[in-house]
Design a protein around this motif. Structure first.
Motif, mmCIF file in Angstrom:
data_model
loop_
_atom_site.group_PDB
_atom_site.id
_atom_site.type_symbol
_atom_site.label_atom_id
_atom_site.label_comp_id
_atom_site.label_asym_id
_atom_site.label_seq_id
_atom_site.Cartn_x
_atom_site.Cartn_y
_atom_site.Cartn_z
ATOM 1 N N SER A 68 -6.834 -4.029 6.717
ATOM 2 C CA SER A 68 -6.861 -3.624 5.310
ATOM 3 C C SER A 68 -5.973 -2.403 5.145
ATOM 4 O O SER A 68 -5.694 -1.685 6.118
ATOM 5 N N ILE A 70 -4.238 0.586 1.980
ATOM 6 C CA ILE A 70 -3.931 1.068 0.636
ATOM 7 C C ILE A 70 -2.460 1.436 0.638
ATOM 8 O O ILE A 70 -1.993 2.179 1.515
ATOM 9 N N CYS A 95 -8.961 3.250 6.739
ATOM 10 C CA CYS A 95 -9.236 2.265 5.688
ATOM 11 C C CYS A 95 -9.797 1.004 6.310
ATOM 12 O O CYS A 95 -9.156 0.396 7.176
ATOM 13 N N GLU A 105 -5.229 -8.976 -2.527
ATOM 14 C CA GLU A 105 -4.491 -7.744 -2.742
ATOM 15 C C GLU A 105 -4.386 -7.535 -4.241
ATOM 16 O O GLU A 105 -4.050 -8.465 -4.992
ATOM 17 N N SER A 107 -3.467 -4.368 -7.420
ATOM 18 C CA SER A 107 -2.855 -3.069 -7.650
ATOM 19 C C SER A 107 -3.191 -2.557 -9.038
ATOM 20 O O SER A 107 -3.568 -3.312 -9.944
ATOM 21 N N VAL A 130 -7.319 0.984 -9.902
ATOM 22 C CA VAL A 130 -7.890 1.085 -8.558
ATOM 23 C C VAL A 130 -8.838 2.282 -8.583
ATOM 24 O O VAL A 130 -8.405 3.425 -8.784
ATOM 25 N N ALA A 161 -9.522 -2.980 -8.064
ATOM 26 C CA ALA A 161 -9.923 -2.802 -6.671
ATOM 27 C C ALA A 161 -10.858 -1.606 -6.575
ATOM 28 O O ALA A 161 -10.912 -0.750 -7.470
ATOM 29 N N VAL A 163 -12.459 1.527 -4.000
ATOM 30 C CA VAL A 163 -12.321 2.363 -2.800
ATOM 31 C C VAL A 163 -13.566 3.225 -2.687
ATOM 32 O O VAL A 163 -13.907 3.974 -3.610
ATOM 33 N N VAL A 212 -4.420 -2.211 -3.103
ATOM 34 C CA VAL A 212 -5.457 -2.331 -2.072
ATOM 35 C C VAL A 212 -5.401 -3.751 -1.532
ATOM 36 O O VAL A 212 -5.505 -4.717 -2.294
#
Length: 450
Positions: A68, A70, A95, A105, A107, A130, A161, A163, A212
């Motif tokens: 994975s 970023i 990550c 994926e 963005s 994100v 995404a 995080v 991501v």
């Protein structure tokens, strides 16, 4: 007779089982390692003196971690997601994918949402962004906001995404599953990053376009629950439980090798005290807890609530000396714990609020009296749990033995025919969750059963 206390305090059975579990490697739900751990736990309970030890299998959504990352999308250089933008966070120290993230994926503009509590989401425009949130919750909020609630608030807000940034120092990216019971895979890619990586992302890339990327594989898999009995063959029984699986990025020593090792040690002690039991004790070593309480949910759905006197679920203990007993407002459980504490003059912590996480919950939500037994922690969060730092060296055999003694006495206390436990009405459980501010989050994550 107190010989059993000395025997338990000098026993190495539980610690030996803990060492065996952490040395397997990954015990991820549905993996070969989880199967080996279930088999070893079944055999350990049988060797301890429990009867009819077996594994009851069930199907589960398998998930295998890949790479994975970023990445920064530098539009001034003509880069796009498809043309390999500059990587700003990748690898096991920076990550990692969150289990049951989809392989995808995505963005968008990077937004650091801080704690990611409900008001943070209410005040932000997150469509196509994100989103990064902390694993912590502030003291200003009266409850711990779970990772999955933050994830599904991001999904609901249209984020591209997710995080998840650790709040504990030490370059430790956190893990923890997304997905729901009805939809095991999450809707947007999700990764965990360390506190240090999260701070760097917030400082350097707030408002910039980031991508991501998660690479993972899914499959049909099999998990299971270890079941064994000690004591008289009564219709009513106690359940003493732990979960055997663990996340794949660490040894899973505390979470939950420790609980399963304690389960085995309790079985040894109860085998020596079988004549003291008025009620059957059923041991349950659940698989697939870390991906949504799958094993315990299936098991709880198959029991007659009137036959289960109480559940003693042990999850994430041993790393500290003080046990925490969350008794969920069941008066008989609170009283039994207090009697044992007075008898042994040992420090414990008692809590009466509902804890809708871990393997006691599928029983408690049905009104069955249940404890969540864990280690007392300072502040909120898991510390180094759910990270690569969950390793055997942080645990002490003394704590395991002492806690096994306390829990053995608690089980014998609950098994006494003079001790009665009252079920709670499901509507009362739902009302308590509403009053404690936990219902909203559970509805968002698909965990609301009422």
């Amino acid at each position: 007779m107190t010989d059993w206390i000395g025997d338990t305090f000098t026993s190495d059975v539980g610690w030996t089982h803990l060492e065996a579990l952490v040395d397997i490697g990954t015990r991820m739900a549905g993996s070969d390692g989880e199967r080996e751990a279930l088999e070893r736990t079944r055999d350990a309970l049988s060797d301890a003196g429990a009867r009819d030890a077996r594994i009851e299998p069930f199907d589960v959504q398998g998930w295998t971690r890949g790479d994975s990352a970023i990445r920064r999308i530098a539009s001034d250089e003509g880069n796009t997601v498809g043309s390999t933008p500059a990587t700003v966070a990748s690898g096991a120290n920076q990550c990692i994918a969150l289990p049951r993230s989809p392989a995808a994926e995505a963005s968008g503009e990077f937004v650091d949402l801080g704690y990611g509590v409900p008001e943070d989401f209410a005040d932000a425009d997150l469509d196509g962004e994100v989103v990064m949130v902390s694993s912590d919750s502030p003291d200003s909020i009266d409850r711990f906001v779970h990772r999955r609630e933050k994830y599904y608030r991001a999904v609901e807000a249209g984020a591209a995404a997710f995080v998840f940034a650790n709040h504990v120092e030490g370059t430790l990216p956190p893990t923890g599953s997304v997905g729901t019971a009805d939809a095991p895979l999450g809707e947007i890619p999700a990764v965990g990053v360390s506190k240090e990586t999260g701070a760097r992302l917030a400082r350097r890339y707030e408002g910039e376009e980031l991508a991501v990327a998660v690479d993972c594989a899914t499959s049909e898999a099999e998990s299971g629950t270890v079941v064994a009995d000690i004591g008289p063959d009564t219709d009513e029984y106690l359940i003493v439980s732990s979960h055997v699986d663990a996340h794949d990025l660490a040894e899973g020593a505390m979470d939950n090798g420790a609980g399963t090792a304690t389960l085995v040690e309790i079985a040894c002690a109860l085998a020596a005290r079988e004549d003291d039991l008025d009620t059957r004790v059923r041991f349950a070593g659940f698989g697939s807890e870390e991906v949504g309480l799958v094993g315990s949910s299936r098991f709880a759905a198959g029991v007659n609530p009137e036959h289960v006197k109480a559940v003693v679920n042990v999850d994430s203990n041993v790393f500290g000396r003080t046990l925490r007993f969350d008794h969920h407002g069941f008066d008989a459980l609170e009283a039994a714990a207090e009697r044992v504490v007075d008898r042994f003059d040992h420090p414990v912590s008692l809590g009466g609020e509902l804890v809708p996480h871990s393997d006691h919950w599928p029983f408690v939500e049905r009104g069955i009296p249940g404890y969540m037994v864990s280690g007392e922690t300072a502040g909120r969060g898991r510390g180094w749990g759910h990270t690569g730092a969950d390793t055997l060296d942080k645990l002490e055999s003394r704590n395991l033995r002492e806690q096994a003694i306390l829990l053995t006495e608690l089980v014998v206390e609950l098994a006494d025919e003079t001790v009665t436990t009252e079920r709670r009405d499901r509507e009362a459980i739902a009302s308590t969750l509403e009053a404690e501010g936990k219902a909203t989050g559970m509805k968002i994550t698909g965990d609301w059963p009422f």
